[in-house]
Scaffold this motif. Structure first.
Motif, PDB file in Angstrom:
ATOM      1  N   GLU A 274      -8.379   6.926  -0.739  1.00  0.00           N
ATOM      2  CA  GLU A 274      -8.965   5.741  -0.380  1.00  0.00           C
ATOM      3  C   GLU A 274     -10.409   5.758  -0.676  1.00  0.00           C
ATOM      4  O   GLU A 274     -10.742   4.571  -0.997  1.00  0.00           O
TER       5      GLU A 274
ATOM      6  N   GLU B  97       0.712  -1.115  -0.038  1.00  0.00           N
ATOM      7  CA  GLU B  97      -0.023  -0.082   0.159  1.00  0.00           C
ATOM      8  C   GLU B  97       0.999   1.198   0.054  1.00  0.00           C
ATOM      9  O   GLU B  97       2.004   1.394   0.475  1.00  0.00           O
TER      10      GLU B  97
ATOM     11  N   THR C  10       2.527   4.777   0.814  1.00  0.00           N
ATOM     12  CA  THR C  10       2.698   5.654   2.366  1.00  0.00           C
ATOM     13  C   THR C  10       3.247   6.996   1.894  1.00  0.00           C
ATOM     14  O   THR C  10       3.467   7.437   0.781  1.00  0.00           O
TER      15      THR C  10
ATOM     16  N   GLU D 175     -10.430   4.302  -3.983  1.00  0.00           N
ATOM     17  CA  GLU D 175      -9.978   2.780  -3.991  1.00  0.00           C
ATOM     18  C   GLU D 175      -8.749   3.032  -4.782  1.00  0.00           C
ATOM     19  O   GLU D 175      -8.093   1.955  -5.486  1.00  0.00           O
TER      20      GLU D 175
ATOM     21  N   ASN E 291      -5.073   2.485  -3.902  1.00  0.00           N
ATOM     22  CA  ASN E 291      -4.204   1.885  -2.675  1.00  0.00           C
ATOM     23  C   ASN E 291      -2.781   1.581  -2.961  1.00  0.00           C
ATOM     24  O   ASN E 291      -2.198   1.384  -1.786  1.00  0.00           O
ATOM     25  N   THR E 292      -2.146   1.518  -4.138  1.00  0.00           N
ATOM     26  CA  THR E 292      -1.034   0.993  -4.590  1.00  0.00           C
ATOM     27  C   THR E 292      -0.364   1.894  -5.562  1.00  0.00           C
ATOM     28  O   THR E 292      -0.923   2.938  -5.935  1.00  0.00           O
TER      29      THR E 292
END
Length: 501
Positions: free
Chosen positions: A30, A5, A7, A33, A35-36
């Motif tokens: 978020e 994920e 950061t 969606e 997330n990566t």
């Protein structure tokens, strides 16, 4: 194996603070969606997703632009690396040479030869596929470039030479006449024009407003203003931009007319009405079509108003009548009277665009000092254009407080900042700065900033300051050794921006 994920450290180098990431960017990602890192790269290449992040989840456009600049895959080397990495992962079982114990020297030579042939074949396949992808990329880029040229050619129709602007009530008391006329008029019987969604912040919206006001007048419609613009500017003065109009050229938004506008007809880049916007005959046909269909509310995407340019007479009339709310004007006048009186003063605008200004300047082949010039840079510019060499005039500084070093360089006996009471949330502090700058005798701004362009145009067309008046400089390049004659009306960039001939 799933990708890790995202950061905070993944956004290093974007110019976005950790506070903005925690409170604005990551919550929006978020909800979307994202997330990566692969999701962020997909976001950087998806303009629709960027629009959703900006308009629906309220992520500022400067933050979106910073993320796009970092994560967008925009180089051939990166594309080839990704393709190579993908294919190597897919065919790694075929590329690797398995360690097999040969039974004889002949079998060993055969296995080695087969492995080498397989590896060469795989690499040739990767090179061929990469070349085909590069060729496809070039074709797509050429198509986009041709469409961009075509759009610029169409947009050029909006910048025509116009007759000199004559104020209809130049010999009257404007403070009473224009208000009386406005409130005696009704809205246009043809209907209303409004901007759908939004594009940028206050000064970007103002740029959209002047173009939308002109387009609404072309269709004989009343413009429904953006609420933020209507709250800080005296929009009733804009009636004087089109003094012969028999209807109110602009009104404030309400819940009722905003709802009707959202439900009405719409023009965007996919609409069949979109081509009608870019020619005089097209706008006449559009007006007739809307009248025939009894279309009272017409919404146009704000993005198109940001990119188009009104004709010169409308620009001149608009900025000549661009006045902030009375409270802002009074505070600016009290400051000028207290510190400058009737004596000349100059102004400087420091703007870092939340850290994105330097990158924008580099893309335009300018130095990052163009964003927030320190005092020694300002003095060098004055020396090059030959101003205030015998006696230095006071310098008023309008700042976004993002480049403290540049701001502190003016903190001496000759530097002035507005330190009165004002509200940050209602743009009052910035508006007071803008008004003081707009009345200065000379101005150095930032051409990447729409606020600087607004102040430069307001200075040029209003000219309320008595005494000697020098034009604005919004960019400079020491290698060109500019002189005052190079900036007869505006800087080179702004003359091109206004299409002044």
């Amino acid at each position: 194996m799933m990708d890790a994920e995202i950061t905070l450290s993944d956004f290093d180098g974007c110019g976005i603070s950790s506070h903005q990431l925690r409170t604005c960017v990551l919550p929006a990602f978020e909800r979307l969606e994202i997330n990566t890192i692969e999701d962020v790269q997909r976001f950087a290449g998806d303009k629709d997703l960027q629009q959703i992040a900006e308009h629906v989840h309220q992520v500022p456009v400067v933050l979106v632009e910073a993320i796009v600049n970092k994560f967008r895959i925009n180089s051939l080397d990166r594309i080839i690396d990704l393709v190579t990495e993908m294919l190597v992962k897919r065919y790694k079982d075929y590329i690797q040479v398995k360690s097999v114990q040969p039974q004889s020297d002949e079998e060993c030579d055969h296995d080695i030869e087969a492995a080498v042939v397989k590896r060469i074949s795989t690499r040739l396949y990767i090179i061929t596929l990469s070349f085909l992808m590069f060729a496809t990329f070039c074709l797509v880029y050429r198509k986009i470039w041709e469409e961009s040229i075509e759009e610029e050619k169409l947009a050029a129709d909006f910048a025509k030479e116009a007759a000199p602007y004559v104020h209809a009530f130049a010999k009257c008391d404007e403070n009473s006449i224009h208000h009386q006329k406005y409130f005696r008029l009704g809205d246009s019987p043809e209907g209303y024009l409004c901007m759908r969604d939004r594009y940028g912040r206050l000064n970007n919206k103002l740029q959209e407003m002047v173009n939308a006001l002109w387009f609404a007048h072309e269709l004989d419609r009343t413009l429904i203003l953006d609420w933020e613009i209507a709250r800080v500017y005296d929009y009733i003065m804009w009636q004087n931009v089109f003094p012969h109009a028999k209807y109110r050229v602009a009104i404030v938004p309400t819940q009722h007319n905003k709802r009707l506008c959202s439900d009405g007809a719409k023009i965007d880049s996919k609409s069949e009405l979109y081509p009608f916007m870019f020619s005089s005959s097209g706008r006449k046909a559009l007006k007739q079509r809307l009248h025939k269909n009894n279309t009272m509310y017409l919404g146009v995407d704000a993005y198109h108003f940001f990119r188009m340019e009104a004709d010169y007479s409308t620009m001149r009339g608009f900025y000549a009548n661009l006045w902030p709310a009375k409270l802002i004007t009074e505070k600016a006048e009290r400051f000028i009277e207290k510190y400058f009186g009737d004596s000349p003063y100059m102004a400087v605008h420091l703007r870092d665009l939340e850290g994105s200004c330097s990158a924008r300047m580099k893309r335009s082949h300018y130095k990052s000092t163009t964003c927030s010039p320190e005092k020694n840079t300002t003095l060098e510019i004055l020396k090059q254009v030959g101003l205030f060499q015998d006696k230095m005039v006071p310098i008023f500084v309008a700042s976004d407080f993002q480049k403290q070093r540049a701001r502190h360089s003016y903190m001496d006996d000759n530097g002035y900042f507005y330190r009165g009471n004002c509200s940050v949330h209602l743009h009052e502090c910035a508006m007071i700065d803008f008004e003081i700058v707009s009345r200065s005798n000379f101005f150095i701004g930032v051409f990447a900033s729409s606020a600087s362009r607004t102040m430069a145009r307001t200075r040029e067309f209003r000219r309320v300051r008595k005494g000697i008046f020098y034009p604005s400089i919004l960019h400079w390049d020491k290698s060109k050794n500019p002189t005052l004659e190079d900036y007869e009306t505006f800087s080179e960039f702004d003359r091109d921006f206004l299409k002044i001939k």
